[in-house]
Scaffold this active site. Sequence first.
Site, PDB file in Angstrom:
ATOM      1  NE  ARG A 145     -21.260 -40.591   3.043  1.00  0.00           N
ATOM      2  CZ  ARG A 145     -20.536 -39.837   2.239  1.00  0.00           C
ATOM      3  NH1 ARG A 145     -20.829 -38.547   2.094  1.00  0.00           N
ATOM      4  NH2 ARG A 145     -19.527 -40.344   1.562  1.00  0.00           N
TER       5      ARG A 145
ATOM      6  CE  LYS B  82     -18.711 -35.384  13.770  1.00  0.00           C
ATOM      7  NZ  LYS B  82     -19.539 -35.836  14.924  1.00  0.00           N
TER       8      LYS B  82
ATOM      9  CG  HIS C 168     -26.331 -47.609   1.313  1.00  0.00           C
ATOM     10  ND1 HIS C 168     -25.250 -46.745   1.342  1.00  0.00           N
ATOM     11  CD2 HIS C 168     -25.920 -48.690   0.600  1.00  0.00           C
ATOM     12  CE1 HIS C 168     -24.236 -47.284   0.696  1.00  0.00           C
ATOM     13  NE2 HIS C 168     -24.606 -48.461   0.238  1.00  0.00           N
TER      14      HIS C 168
ATOM     15  NE  ARG D 135     -23.373 -42.513  -0.370  1.00  0.00           N
ATOM     16  CZ  ARG D 135     -22.660 -41.413  -0.642  1.00  0.00           C
ATOM     17  NH1 ARG D 135     -23.288 -40.289  -0.907  1.00  0.00           N
ATOM     18  NH2 ARG D 135     -21.358 -41.426  -0.662  1.00  0.00           N
TER      19      ARG D 135
ATOM     20  CG  HIS E  76     -17.379 -41.901  -3.279  1.00  0.00           C
ATOM     21  ND1 HIS E  76     -17.675 -42.532  -4.475  1.00  0.00           N
ATOM     22  CD2 HIS E  76     -18.394 -42.226  -2.429  1.00  0.00           C
ATOM     23  CE1 HIS E  76     -18.804 -43.207  -4.345  1.00  0.00           C
ATOM     24  NE2 HIS E  76     -19.257 -43.036  -3.116  1.00  0.00           N
TER      25      HIS E  76
ATOM     26  CE1 TYR F  20     -22.439 -47.519  -6.428  1.00  0.00           C
ATOM     27  CE2 TYR F  20     -20.698 -45.930  -6.040  1.00  0.00           C
ATOM     28  CZ  TYR F  20     -21.714 -46.732  -5.575  1.00  0.00           C
ATOM     29  OH  TYR F  20     -21.994 -46.742  -4.237  1.00  0.00           O
TER      30      TYR F  20
END
Length: 225
Positions: A31, A56, A128, A131, A154, A163
């Site tokens: 990210r 985080k 994004h 990613r 995840h 995916y």
Amino acid sequence: MQAILDAPDMTTFSGRRDQILLLLLYNTGARESEIAGLQIQDVSLGSRVSIHIRSKGRQNRAVPLWDKTVRLLRAWLKELDGKPDSPLLPNVRGNPLTRSGITQRLEHAVQQATASEPSLQSQRISLHLIRHTTAMHLPQSEVELTVVATWLGHESIQTTYQYADLESKKQALASLNPPAMKNLHSSARMPSCSSLTASDYAHCGVGKTRQQAATTRLHIIQNSA
């Protein structure tokens, strides 16, 4: 993706930094906040080549690096010659790139890449999306969904199921022999894999043969589609 990676001007400091930035985004699927927080000490180029991603509110993770990423990082670290807690991707003032700064550098690279890849004009390329591209390419390269989930950070493998594209389903189907297909939905043969939870998937996928793992994978994909 390749056109974007090739876009930065490698004769300038910002261009070399931007190529590292773009390659890390694609290699790690990280990210933007995770990329912005990278420090020199997060790069490990010893016996276990990887980069440490601090997330985080989520579990930190170590992501393996491709050979090209390693080559560029070795040269980049020599050029930075900074302290371990220095930013890996600094701006011209030596401060870490901000999230908005990372977005701006991507937009600049896409503009440059459009000259060699005109089709990019009709696409909205975001952080994004890169990613998401990583997340799609990993299963297509036969990386197990449990590994993809860890790779991307995840919290639940349920997020990773999206995916598993049609090609992955075809490959899973092709890996099954007739007896396995015949008993695919037999609760007597697969009692621990019927609930389709993350813990069940992990339990069924670890320590099993490739045949059994393929059966489990297809069972979950079909029920989560």
